[in-house]
Motif scaffolding. Sequence first.
Motif, PDB file in Angstrom:
ATOM      1  N   MET A 161     -11.475  26.527 -61.447  1.00 32.69           N
ATOM      2  CA  MET A 161     -11.086  25.020 -61.323  1.00 32.69           C
ATOM      3  C   MET A 161     -11.138  24.294 -59.866  1.00 32.69           C
ATOM      4  N   LYS A 162     -10.800  22.781 -60.335  1.00 35.59           N
ATOM      5  CA  LYS A 162     -10.486  22.427 -59.189  1.00 35.59           C
ATOM      6  C   LYS A 162     -10.254  21.749 -58.565  1.00 35.59           C
ATOM      7  N   LYS A 163      -9.818  21.229 -56.987  1.00 37.59           N
ATOM      8  CA  LYS A 163      -8.884  20.652 -56.380  1.00 37.59           C
ATOM      9  C   LYS A 163      -9.247  19.405 -55.965  1.00 37.59           C
ATOM     10  N   ILE A 164      -8.457  18.363 -56.366  1.00 40.45           N
ATOM     11  CA  ILE A 164      -9.083  16.862 -56.084  1.00 40.45           C
ATOM     12  C   ILE A 164      -7.972  16.433 -55.087  1.00 40.45           C
ATOM     13  N   GLU A 165      -8.304  15.989 -54.393  1.00 41.36           N
ATOM     14  CA  GLU A 165      -7.045  15.438 -53.362  1.00 41.36           C
ATOM     15  C   GLU A 165      -7.608  14.128 -52.822  1.00 41.36           C
ATOM     16  N   ALA A 166      -6.613  13.172 -53.504  1.00 40.50           N
ATOM     17  CA  ALA A 166      -6.958  11.864 -53.651  1.00 40.50           C
ATOM     18  C   ALA A 166      -6.235  10.798 -52.219  1.00 40.50           C
ATOM     19  N   ILE A 167      -6.832  10.024 -50.977  1.00 39.89           N
ATOM     20  CA  ILE A 167      -5.861   9.209 -50.494  1.00 39.89           C
ATOM     21  C   ILE A 167      -6.003   8.309 -51.382  1.00 39.89           C
ATOM     22  N   ILE A 168      -5.503   7.009 -51.543  1.00 42.85           N
ATOM     23  CA  ILE A 168      -5.423   5.755 -52.276  1.00 42.85           C
ATOM     24  C   ILE A 168      -4.385   4.772 -51.731  1.00 42.85           C
ATOM     25  N   ARG A 169      -4.684   3.393 -52.264  1.00 45.37           N
ATOM     26  CA  ARG A 169      -3.759   2.946 -51.629  1.00 45.37           C
ATOM     27  C   ARG A 169      -2.163   2.891 -52.492  1.00 45.37           C
ATOM     28  N   LYS A 170      -0.937   2.853 -51.721  1.00 46.91           N
ATOM     29  CA  LYS A 170      -0.184   2.594 -52.593  1.00 46.91           C
ATOM     30  C   LYS A 170       0.675   1.785 -53.479  1.00 46.91           C
ATOM     31  N   SER A 171      -0.092   0.281 -53.251  1.00 46.78           N
ATOM     32  CA  SER A 171      -0.124  -0.631 -54.220  1.00 46.78           C
ATOM     33  C   SER A 171      -0.829  -0.210 -56.289  1.00 46.78           C
ATOM     34  N   LYS A 172      -2.254  -0.014 -55.119  1.00 46.94           N
ATOM     35  CA  LYS A 172      -2.676   1.239 -56.664  1.00 46.94           C
ATOM     36  C   LYS A 172      -2.182   2.350 -57.770  1.00 46.94           C
ATOM     37  N   PHE A 173      -0.899   3.211 -56.758  1.00 42.67           N
ATOM     38  CA  PHE A 173      -0.618   4.107 -57.085  1.00 42.67           C
ATOM     39  C   PHE A 173      -0.191   4.149 -58.891  1.00 42.67           C
ATOM     40  N   ASP A 174       0.843   3.093 -59.268  1.00 42.29           N
ATOM     41  CA  ASP A 174       0.952   3.093 -60.928  1.00 42.29           C
ATOM     42  C   ASP A 174       0.091   2.826 -61.752  1.00 42.29           C
ATOM     43  N   GLU A 175      -0.809   2.501 -61.120  1.00 42.50           N
ATOM     44  CA  GLU A 175      -2.450   2.356 -62.729  1.00 42.50           C
ATOM     45  C   GLU A 175      -3.140   3.544 -62.043  1.00 42.50           C
TER      46      GLU A 175
END
Length: 112
Positions: free
Chosen positions: A1-15
């Motif tokens: 199993m893997k843990k993925i942590e992503a930091i993204i723009r708030k404006s791209k969250f829905d996509e």
Amino acid sequence: MKKIEAIIRKSKFDEVKEALHQIEVNFFSYWDVTGVGNEKEGHVYRGVSYSTSDIQRRFLSIVVSDPFLERTVAAILKAAFTGTVGDGKIFVSDVEGAYRIRTKERGADALK
């Protein structure tokens, strides 16, 4: 199993959320975070200078079974991409165990 942590723009969250649902990654946690990025210049809007040293982002934490790793990372990369500074980062780490409290399932079965 893997843990993925992503930091993204708030404006791209829905996509990103929709892209994850399309590949059947339906469970993840997220929260709003503030960080400091590499960009040092401020921006001017209507004559007012704004600092961009403190950046508002969304942090996603996703645990997937090994076969889902590459497709999950690919979905985030595609959906979060704008091609400009500040698109974010993705980190992957190993998860040694997972347990579903309700059923006592362990490992990858706990992720279903």
